[in-house]
Write a protein that holds these residues in place. Sequence first.
Motif, PDB file in Angstrom:
ATOM      1  N   ARG A   1       1.267  -1.365   0.183  1.00 28.11           N
ATOM      2  CA  ARG A   1       0.291  -0.312   0.105  1.00 28.11           C
ATOM      3  C   ARG A   1       0.983   1.198   0.018  1.00 28.11           C
ATOM      4  O   ARG A   1       0.443   2.225  -1.035  1.00 28.11           O
ATOM      5  CB  ARG A   1      -1.467   0.093   1.417  1.00 28.11           C
ATOM      6  N   GLU A   2       1.977   1.316   0.764  1.00 26.35           N
ATOM      7  CA  GLU A   2       2.728   2.113   0.654  1.00 26.35           C
ATOM      8  C   GLU A   2       3.529   3.143  -0.336  1.00 26.35           C
ATOM      9  O   GLU A   2       3.434   3.627  -1.031  1.00 26.35           O
ATOM     10  CB  GLU A   2       3.740   2.316   2.293  1.00 26.35           C
ATOM     11  N   TRP A   3       3.835   1.209  -1.291  1.00 29.66           N
ATOM     12  CA  TRP A   3       4.602   1.731  -2.693  1.00 29.66           C
ATOM     13  C   TRP A   3       3.438   2.454  -3.600  1.00 29.66           C
ATOM     14  O   TRP A   3       3.820   3.023  -4.634  1.00 29.66           O
ATOM     15  CB  TRP A   3       5.034   0.093  -2.678  1.00 29.66           C
ATOM     16  N   ILE A   4       2.624   2.073  -3.442  1.00 34.32           N
ATOM     17  CA  ILE A   4       1.959   2.438  -4.498  1.00 34.32           C
ATOM     18  C   ILE A   4       1.620   3.953  -4.196  1.00 34.32           C
ATOM     19  O   ILE A   4       0.743   4.479  -5.303  1.00 34.32           O
ATOM     20  CB  ILE A   4       0.489   1.724  -4.307  1.00 34.32           C
ATOM     21  N   ASP A   5       0.730   3.777  -3.253  1.00 33.42           N
ATOM     22  CA  ASP A   5       0.757   5.431  -3.025  1.00 33.42           C
ATOM     23  C   ASP A   5       1.456   6.375  -3.453  1.00 33.42           C
ATOM     24  O   ASP A   5       1.357   7.375  -3.203  1.00 33.42           O
ATOM     25  CB  ASP A   5       0.152   5.834  -1.166  1.00 33.42           C
ATOM     26  N   SER A   6       2.957   5.929  -2.840  1.00 33.19           N
ATOM     27  CA  SER A   6       4.371   6.933  -2.846  1.00 33.19           C
ATOM     28  C   SER A   6       4.356   6.607  -4.446  1.00 33.19           C
ATOM     29  O   SER A   6       5.885   7.876  -5.163  1.00 33.19           O
ATOM     30  CB  SER A   6       4.951   6.551  -1.940  1.00 33.19           C
ATOM     31  N   PHE A   7       3.622   5.822  -5.504  1.00 35.31           N
ATOM     32  CA  PHE A   7       4.590   5.288  -6.687  1.00 35.31           C
ATOM     33  C   PHE A   7       4.162   6.998  -7.819  1.00 35.31           C
ATOM     34  O   PHE A   7       5.330   6.858  -8.193  1.00 35.31           O
ATOM     35  CB  PHE A   7       4.269   4.257  -7.714  1.00 35.31           C
ATOM     36  N   PRO A   8       3.098   7.799  -7.665  1.00 39.32           N
ATOM     37  CA  PRO A   8       2.969   8.950  -8.326  1.00 39.32           C
ATOM     38  C   PRO A   8       4.252   9.651  -8.754  1.00 39.32           C
ATOM     39  O   PRO A   8       5.257  10.137  -8.866  1.00 39.32           O
ATOM     40  CB  PRO A   8       1.877   9.275  -8.911  1.00 39.32           C
ATOM     41  N   ILE A   9       4.308  10.096  -7.081  1.00 32.28           N
ATOM     42  CA  ILE A   9       5.986  11.008  -6.709  1.00 32.28           C
ATOM     43  C   ILE A   9       7.212  10.794  -6.838  1.00 32.28           C
ATOM     44  O   ILE A   9       8.042  11.431  -7.599  1.00 32.28           O
ATOM     45  CB  ILE A   9       5.546  11.364  -4.864  1.00 32.28           C
ATOM     46  N   THR A  10       7.359   9.444  -7.218  1.00 29.79           N
ATOM     47  CA  THR A  10       8.219   8.634  -6.742  1.00 29.79           C
ATOM     48  C   THR A  10       8.841   8.620  -8.808  1.00 29.79           C
ATOM     49  O   THR A  10       9.338   9.160  -9.033  1.00 29.79           O
ATOM     50  CB  THR A  10       9.352   7.729  -6.593  1.00 29.79           C
ATOM     51  N   SER A  11       7.404   8.245  -9.276  1.00 33.58           N
ATOM     52  CA  SER A  11       8.276   8.699 -10.694  1.00 33.58           C
ATOM     53  C   SER A  11       8.500   9.844 -11.169  1.00 33.58           C
ATOM     54  O   SER A  11       9.078  10.034 -12.451  1.00 33.58           O
ATOM     55  CB  SER A  11       6.507   8.248 -11.285  1.00 33.58           C
ATOM     56  N   TYR A  12       7.110  10.872 -11.090  1.00 39.34           N
ATOM     57  CA  TYR A  12       7.482  12.009 -10.768  1.00 39.34           C
ATOM     58  C   TYR A  12       9.485  12.436 -10.789  1.00 39.34           C
ATOM     59  O   TYR A  12       9.709  13.189 -12.036  1.00 39.34           O
ATOM     60  CB  TYR A  12       7.030  13.563 -10.516  1.00 39.34           C
ATOM     61  N   ILE A  13      10.041  12.270 -10.178  1.00 38.45           N
ATOM     62  CA  ILE A  13      11.219  12.382  -9.670  1.00 38.45           C
ATOM     63  C   ILE A  13      11.925  11.795 -10.248  1.00 38.45           C
ATOM     64  O   ILE A  13      12.823  12.546 -11.196  1.00 38.45           O
ATOM     65  CB  ILE A  13      11.151  11.953  -7.395  1.00 38.45           C
ATOM     66  N   THR A  14      11.422  10.231 -10.866  1.00 35.77           N
ATOM     67  CA  THR A  14      12.580   9.595 -11.667  1.00 35.77           C
ATOM     68  C   THR A  14      12.429  10.103 -12.783  1.00 35.77           C
ATOM     69  O   THR A  14      13.650  10.589 -14.014  1.00 35.77           O
ATOM     70  CB  THR A  14      11.980   8.577 -12.412  1.00 35.77           C
ATOM     71  N   ALA A  15      11.287  11.400 -13.722  1.00 34.93           N
ATOM     72  CA  ALA A  15      11.057  11.351 -14.979  1.00 34.93           C
ATOM     73  C   ALA A  15      11.840  13.009 -14.796  1.00 34.93           C
ATOM     74  O   ALA A  15      12.438  13.598 -15.747  1.00 34.93           O
ATOM     75  CB  ALA A  15      10.296  11.933 -14.960  1.00 34.93           C
ATOM     76  N   THR A  16      11.761  13.544 -13.490  1.00 37.08           N
ATOM     77  CA  THR A  16      12.517  15.082 -13.585  1.00 37.08           C
ATOM     78  C   THR A  16      14.388  14.283 -13.156  1.00 37.08           C
ATOM     79  O   THR A  16      14.601  15.430 -14.594  1.00 37.08           O
ATOM     80  CB  THR A  16      12.209  15.743 -12.693  1.00 37.08           C
ATOM     81  N   MET A  17      14.079  13.717 -13.134  1.00 34.64           N
ATOM     82  CA  MET A  17      16.082  13.173 -13.337  1.00 34.64           C
ATOM     83  C   MET A  17      16.221  12.816 -14.770  1.00 34.64           C
ATOM     84  O   MET A  17      17.528  13.009 -14.891  1.00 34.64           O
ATOM     85  CB  MET A  17      16.621  11.788 -11.891  1.00 34.64           C
ATOM     86  N   ASP A  18      15.566  12.847 -14.682  1.00 33.91           N
ATOM     87  CA  ASP A  18      15.988  12.179 -16.754  1.00 33.91           C
ATOM     88  C   ASP A  18      16.198  13.044 -17.131  1.00 33.91           C
ATOM     89  O   ASP A  18      16.672  13.762 -18.242  1.00 33.91           O
ATOM     90  CB  ASP A  18      14.544  11.094 -16.791  1.00 33.91           C
ATOM     91  N   VAL A  19      15.288  13.848 -17.055  1.00 33.70           N
ATOM     92  CA  VAL A  19      15.774  15.668 -17.897  1.00 33.70           C
ATOM     93  C   VAL A  19      16.872  16.170 -17.835  1.00 33.70           C
ATOM     94  O   VAL A  19      17.317  16.673 -18.231  1.00 33.70           O
ATOM     95  CB  VAL A  19      14.087  16.612 -17.504  1.00 33.70           C
ATOM     96  N   ILE A  20      17.138  16.201 -16.286  1.00 26.98           N
ATOM     97  CA  ILE A  20      18.122  17.132 -16.386  1.00 26.98           C
ATOM     98  C   ILE A  20      19.545  16.046 -16.627  1.00 26.98           C
ATOM     99  O   ILE A  20      20.872  16.684 -16.439  1.00 26.98           O
ATOM    100  CB  ILE A  20      18.265  16.657 -13.719  1.00 26.98           C
TER     101      ILE A  20
END
Length: 306
Positions: free
Chosen positions: A260-279
């Motif tokens: 449950r914790e992984w699912i709830d936090s996935f949108p946030i971690t995905s956004y951070i990962t996508a931002t790091m890919d841009v950087i």
Amino acid sequence: MLTMALLVQYFPLMNYMQRSLKNMGMKYIHLCPDMQLYMVASQIKWNSMKWFKDIILRPGVMHIIMSACGAIGKLNKGSGVGVLISASFGGLNGIMSGKSWVRSMRAFRMTSTALLSNFFSSGRKTNEELESYLERSRSHPTGKHWVDNFIIPTLLVHHLLRAEREGDFALQLIAIDRLLPYFFAAGHFHYARYLTQYLLEVTHLMPAEAKEELASGSFVCRHHAGVWNSVSADQFGEQTAVRYGKGGLKGVTLSPESVREWIDSFPITSYITATMDVIYPDTAKNKRDNDDDDDDDDDDDDDDDD
């Protein structure tokens, strides 16, 4: 095979997605899963039409292309084309099965070009001239095999990919319709059955407003603005959310709280990962290439589900 457990598992998921996207202002909810999930979602929708009348289901085109390439490989088994491709690519590595669909399309395109080299040697040709040449080639049994089972389906798969790159919904429907006989002939019955249903639903049951949304080109996704760079929705998901979350649940699936914790936090971690890919684009590209290599190795060990 669809089971009651799968239907029960995905009903609340579809309900949650419909409710969430409607809260974001969407009138029609467009879902584009792979064929396995499309089958389950279709069964759920058919049994709850009033509940899910605003959900528009579309099979993922990337997986359709994979199955179509596998159908071409199966229909040409024993024809010698596998030997030619293996010699050119240093092995098959999922090419004839369609698992490595990019390499499959490249190999089939090169082989078709070689087969038609004499025809194109005198310069550019019109579609009418090509059709006439292929019809003459079909007069011989060997020529009929190569035209009907290799050249034409290869052209149709490339038409389907072109439809995705250009966001041409009409061309997508035409290409899928003309590929149906090859799914039946190759024994890919899930794709043959459910793609037939999909085409009938688009033609007769889909709301006019939802069809206009698709016809406008909104059925494809883009990583950035441009032309000839759109990808199918299922491929876009594989390149983003699936890649970001790959392996994230290993070792925690027995703990409901951790899941449950992984699912709830996935949108946030995905956004951070996508931002790091841009950087750090170079690092992101290397990681994508390594992930693709790992996927190809995994796919080579799998049997064709169809």
